[in-house]
Motif scaffolding. Structure first.
Motif: not given
Length: 445
Positions: A36-60
């Motif tokens: 759930x992003x700051x604007x309330x949107x629910x997204x799926x993050x992975x290497x192929x979907x929102x990859x930059x967001x996914x990067x922040x979740x892997x040790x960020x």
């Protein structure tokens, strides 16, 4: 593999276990997350979907770019057998302990850097190295390597080298042992596996009077002398061991092998480099984690009735011996003497704890002198683990992520959380807040 660790925070901060060197840690094996992003949107993050967001979740770390509601991770088979190799040594004096520490650390660094530790055999995927003692009682160190489907005797080349040293030095002794666990030893009536850690007693009804972590850098241990070398690190270990011995509480002095990623399979290392973790982790023998546990004292009026309940914990973590001046009033108070109970509990909370804090500061300062984030050559040297670090870390960004990773995380923080909705102490972007986390500082983009 530790039942006191929550999986969500663990994955976001990195997440290590005994087989992290074999398969990569939690962040490496994260495949997908619902956020759930700051604007309330629910997204799926992975290497192929929102990859930059996914990067922040892997040790960020937490408090960063969103609220994670679901994880999908890569799984690996449990080992059919586990090899163990254990080494222990003692030294009578500090002058004998220092070269012993230097030899052991350098030998571990040499074997870990090559992938399969111990000269091509068992990996030190779990276990760790502990130091103890003082000038009056003598010194000791011990470590255990735990290898996924490895034979413990594969560590023989490493241990022959160490035993060759201890056998040749007066005042120093050493011994080694090897054993193997297999699934045939599993008993369903008392389920237990050698890679699982039950909730440690030290984390039950206790609080930390001090805690910090530092990576033990291989490149320093392979340098014979000079700044940031095996010589200065060994000197530091002895000094810290002496200082910790003076702490009037239970204070650990331990390097966790499970939290090092040196010499991994190239494919696993490539996956690690896709995450937001500090690259110095790839050049360490483990994570040094000194911390002091003290009993959590309830905010109740001191009394004999209260002390009767607390006394067993105080004996284990605080008032450790009968030579302690607090022992007599504490024992009398636990036996029913109300005035003695007041003396005991107030003596601990109002006098003893304040006396410990300056010593904790000394441990902290010495650790930073031995393991700076940046070495004398200007290159990254050490750092700290985001999930287990010092609340007062003076350089959290350099410690947790390093000079290459942190600027990218900060840029992505601004992209996915432009108003700074998410906050955490020493999380990405927290330098834009006051130290107490209550007020945002003025800044210009």
């Amino acid at each position: 593999t530790c039942d006191s660790v929550g999986v969500a925070g663990c994955w976001l901060g990195g997440c290590y276990g005994p087989w992290a060197k074999e398969f990569g840690n939690g962040a490496v094996n994260l495949l997908e997350a619902r956020v759930v992003l700051a604007n309330g949107t629910l997204v799926t993050a992975s290497t192929s979907s929102y990859p930059d967001l996914f990067y922040t979740l892997r040790g960020g770390g937490g408090g960063n770019t969103g609220v994670v509601t679901q994880f999908t991770a890569r799984l690996h088979p449990a080992p059919r057998w586990v090899g163990f190799a254990s080494f222990a040594a003692t030294a009578a004096t500090a002058s004998e302990f220092q070269p012993l520490v230097k030899v052991v650390l350098a030998a571990l660094a040499e074997t870990m850097v090559g992938g399969h530790d111990a000269a091509g055999g068992i990996r030190c995927s779990g276990g760790g190295l502990g130091f103890a003692g003082n000038a009056d009682t003598g010194y000791s160190l011990n470590f255990t390597c735990r290898g996924y489907e490895s034979n413990g005797t594969a560590a023989s080349p490493l241990f022959r080298k160490l035993l060759g040293y201890t056998n040749s030095q007066p005042g120093v002794s050493g011994n080694a042992s090897f054993w193997t666990w297999s699934q045939t030893q599993y008993n369903a009536s008392t389920p237990s596996f050698p890679w699982l850690e039950a909730h440690p007693d030290r984390e039950i009804s206790t609080e930390l009077v001090g805690s910090l972590t530092k990576w033990f850098p291989i490149r320093g241990l392979l340098k014979e002398s000079g700044l940031n070398s095996a010589e200065t690190i060994a000197n530091g270990v002895v000094s810290l061991t002496n200082l910790i011995a003076t702490m009037e509480c239970q204070f650990t002095n331990y390097i966790m092998f499970a939290k090092q990623q040196s010499g991994m399979d190239p494919m696993i290392e490539a996956r690690f480099n896709e995450t937001a973790q500090n690259p110095v982790v790839l050049n360490t023998i483990g994570l040094w984690a000194p911390y002091g546990n003290i009993p959590s004292l309830p905010q109740l009026r001191p009394s004999a009735k209260l002390l009767k309940v607390l006394w067993p914990r105080l004996q284990e973590y605080a008032v450790l011996t009968k030579a302690d001046p607090l022992w007599a009033p504490c024992a009398a108070g636990a036996a029913g003497d109300n005035a003695a109970a007041v003396t005991c509990l107030q003596g601990w909370s109002e006098t003893r704890i304040p006396q410990l804090l300056p010593l904790v500061d000394k441990v902290r300062n010495m650790a930073w002198d031995i393991f700076p984030n940046v070495g004398a050559d200007g290159r990254p040297f050490s750092g700290s683990y985001w999930n287990e670090d010092d609340y007062w870390n003076p350089d959290f960004a350099g410690s947790h992520w390093g000079p290459e990773v942190y600027p990218k995380l900060l840029r992505l923080k601004d992209l996915y959380d432009p108003t700074g909705l998410f906050y955490g102490h020493h999380a990405v972007g927290s330098e834009r807040w006051t130290a107490d986390g209550n007020c945002r500082l003025n800044r210009t983009k």
